[in-house]
Motif scaffolding. Structure first.
Motif, short mmCIF file in Angstrom:
data_model
loop_
_atom_site.label_atom_id
_atom_site.label_comp_id
_atom_site.label_asym_id
_atom_site.label_seq_id
_atom_site.Cartn_x
_atom_site.Cartn_y
_atom_site.Cartn_z
N TYR A 142 -10.40 10.57 -41.34
CA TYR A 142 -11.40 11.62 -41.19
C TYR A 142 -12.51 11.23 -40.20
O TYR A 142 -12.78 11.98 -39.25
CB TYR A 142 -11.98 12.02 -42.55
CG TYR A 142 -12.97 13.15 -42.45
CD1 TYR A 142 -12.54 14.47 -42.50
CD2 TYR A 142 -14.33 12.91 -42.29
CE1 TYR A 142 -13.45 15.53 -42.39
CE2 TYR A 142 -15.24 13.95 -42.17
CZ TYR A 142 -14.79 15.25 -42.23
OH TYR A 142 -15.68 16.28 -42.11
N PRO A 143 -13.17 10.09 -40.39
CA PRO A 143 -14.24 9.76 -39.43
C PRO A 143 -13.71 9.48 -38.03
O PRO A 143 -14.40 9.77 -37.04
CB PRO A 143 -14.93 8.53 -40.03
CG PRO A 143 -14.01 8.01 -41.06
CD PRO A 143 -13.13 9.13 -41.49
N ALA A 144 -12.49 8.95 -37.91
CA ALA A 144 -11.93 8.71 -36.57
C ALA A 144 -11.76 10.02 -35.82
O ALA A 144 -12.06 10.11 -34.63
CB ALA A 144 -10.60 7.97 -36.69
N ILE A 145 -11.28 11.04 -36.53
CA ILE A 145 -11.09 12.36 -35.91
C ILE A 145 -12.45 12.99 -35.58
O ILE A 145 -12.69 13.43 -34.45
CB ILE A 145 -10.28 13.29 -36.84
CG1 ILE A 145 -8.85 12.77 -36.98
CG2 ILE A 145 -10.28 14.73 -36.32
CD1 ILE A 145 -8.06 13.40 -38.11
N LYS A 146 -13.34 13.02 -36.54
CA LYS A 146 -14.63 13.68 -36.36
C LYS A 146 -15.52 12.97 -35.34
O LYS A 146 -16.25 13.63 -34.60
CB LYS A 146 -15.36 13.83 -37.70
CG LYS A 146 -14.73 14.87 -38.62
CD LYS A 146 -14.75 16.23 -37.96
CE LYS A 146 -14.43 17.34 -38.91
NZ LYS A 146 -14.56 18.66 -38.28
N ASN A 147 -15.44 11.64 -35.29
CA ASN A 147 -16.23 10.92 -34.29
C ASN A 147 -15.70 11.17 -32.88
O ASN A 147 -16.48 11.17 -31.92
CB ASN A 147 -16.24 9.42 -34.58
CG ASN A 147 -17.11 9.07 -35.78
OD1 ASN A 147 -18.02 9.81 -36.13
ND2 ASN A 147 -16.80 7.95 -36.40
N ALA A 148 -14.41 11.40 -32.77
CA ALA A 148 -13.81 11.69 -31.45
C ALA A 148 -14.09 13.13 -31.03
O ALA A 148 -14.36 13.40 -29.86
CB ALA A 148 -12.31 11.43 -31.48
N ASN A 149 -14.01 14.06 -31.99
CA ASN A 149 -14.18 15.48 -31.67
C ASN A 149 -14.60 16.22 -32.95
O ASN A 149 -13.75 16.55 -33.78
CB ASN A 149 -12.88 16.06 -31.12
CG ASN A 149 -13.02 17.49 -30.63
OD1 ASN A 149 -13.94 18.20 -31.01
ND2 ASN A 149 -12.10 17.90 -29.79
N ALA A 150 -15.86 16.48 -33.08
CA ALA A 150 -16.39 17.11 -34.30
C ALA A 150 -15.85 18.51 -34.53
O ALA A 150 -15.92 19.03 -35.65
CB ALA A 150 -17.91 17.15 -34.23
N ASN A 151 -15.29 19.15 -33.51
CA ASN A 151 -14.78 20.51 -33.65
C ASN A 151 -13.38 20.60 -34.22
O ASN A 151 -12.92 21.69 -34.55
CB ASN A 151 -14.81 21.21 -32.30
CG ASN A 151 -16.22 21.39 -31.79
OD1 ASN A 151 -17.13 21.72 -32.54
ND2 ASN A 151 -16.43 21.12 -30.51
N VAL A 152 -12.69 19.49 -34.34
CA VAL A 152 -11.32 19.51 -34.88
C VAL A 152 -11.38 19.57 -36.40
O VAL A 152 -12.05 18.74 -37.04
CB VAL A 152 -10.53 18.26 -34.42
CG1 VAL A 152 -9.16 18.20 -35.08
CG2 VAL A 152 -10.38 18.26 -32.90
N MET A 153 -10.70 20.54 -36.99
CA MET A 153 -10.60 20.62 -38.44
C MET A 153 -9.67 19.52 -38.93
O MET A 153 -8.62 19.28 -38.33
CB MET A 153 -10.05 21.97 -38.88
CG MET A 153 -11.01 23.11 -38.72
SD MET A 153 -10.36 24.65 -39.40
CE MET A 153 -9.36 25.21 -38.01
N VAL A 154 -10.02 18.90 -40.04
CA VAL A 154 -9.18 17.89 -40.66
C VAL A 154 -8.58 18.49 -41.92
O VAL A 154 -9.30 18.96 -42.80
CB VAL A 154 -9.99 16.62 -41.00
CG1 VAL A 154 -9.10 15.58 -41.66
CG2 VAL A 154 -10.64 16.05 -39.74
N ILE A 155 -7.26 18.49 -41.98
CA ILE A 155 -6.51 19.06 -43.09
C ILE A 155 -5.85 17.92 -43.85
O ILE A 155 -5.16 17.09 -43.25
CB ILE A 155 -5.41 20.04 -42.59
CG1 ILE A 155 -5.96 21.03 -41.56
CG2 ILE A 155 -4.71 20.71 -43.75
CD1 ILE A 155 -6.99 21.99 -42.08
#
Length: 171
Positions: A142-155
């Motif tokens: 989750y933080p790896a995705i959000k830190n790279a691109n806060a606009n990507v939804m994590v499912i």
């Protein structure tokens, strides 16, 4: 339109909607064969599963994103890994998988599903199936995705129905 099913104390269903959140439909694809039919069915999302292998590139993810964008679809990438690599060193794998998901997030998909069916041994290493193990992976992802691109939804990864309890929810 987003529809929510709410229950009152007398179990009578109440439906609430928000006009600012339109309902959107999509489909999981195995290949890029039928975008016109998907549009005819009012689909706006395309979901495709890709597999991460340690040391692998983001080329497959980029290909799916390009296809989706070229056909005016939002894209949900369902990304799973290789269970034998996960079993060999879970802690290191969680980190390398999370790093890969962050790299994919930089490609700007609309959403990333973190693994798929982590509750069955066809997708997750036998003997390691547990909510705690999946949560440890998600805690890195989750933080790896959000830190790279806060606009990507994590499912979170969708569990598979197993029938383990004979259709009931009791142990």
């Amino acid at each position: 339109m987003l529809a929510l099913l709410l229950f009152t104390t007398n179990n009578a269903p109440v439906t609430a909607t928000s006009a600012s959140d339109p309902f959107e439909l999509g489909g999981q694809i195995l290949g890029f064969l039928h975008p016109d039919e998907m549009h005819a069915a009012s689909m706006t999302w395309l979901k495709m599963q890709i597999t991460y292998s340690q040391g692998g590139s983001t080329a497959d993810a980029q290909n799916v994103i390009n296809h989706a964008r070229n056909h005016n679809f939002k894209v949900l990438l369902s990304i799973k890994g290789i269970k034998s690599q996960l079993a060999a060193n879970p802690t290191a794998y969680y980190q390398s998988f999370a790093t890969f998901l962050g790299q994919v997030a930089l490609l700007n998909p609309d959403a990333i599903e973190v693994w798929n069916e982590p509750n069955i041994d066809a997708e997750w290493p036998a003997g390691m199936i547990s909510g705690a193990n999946y949560a440890a992976m998600l805690a890195k992802a989750y933080p790896a995705i959000k830190n790279a691109n806060a606009n990507v939804m994590v499912i979170s990864g969708a569990p598979s129905p197993t029938g383990f309890f004979g259709g009931g929810c009791a142990a």
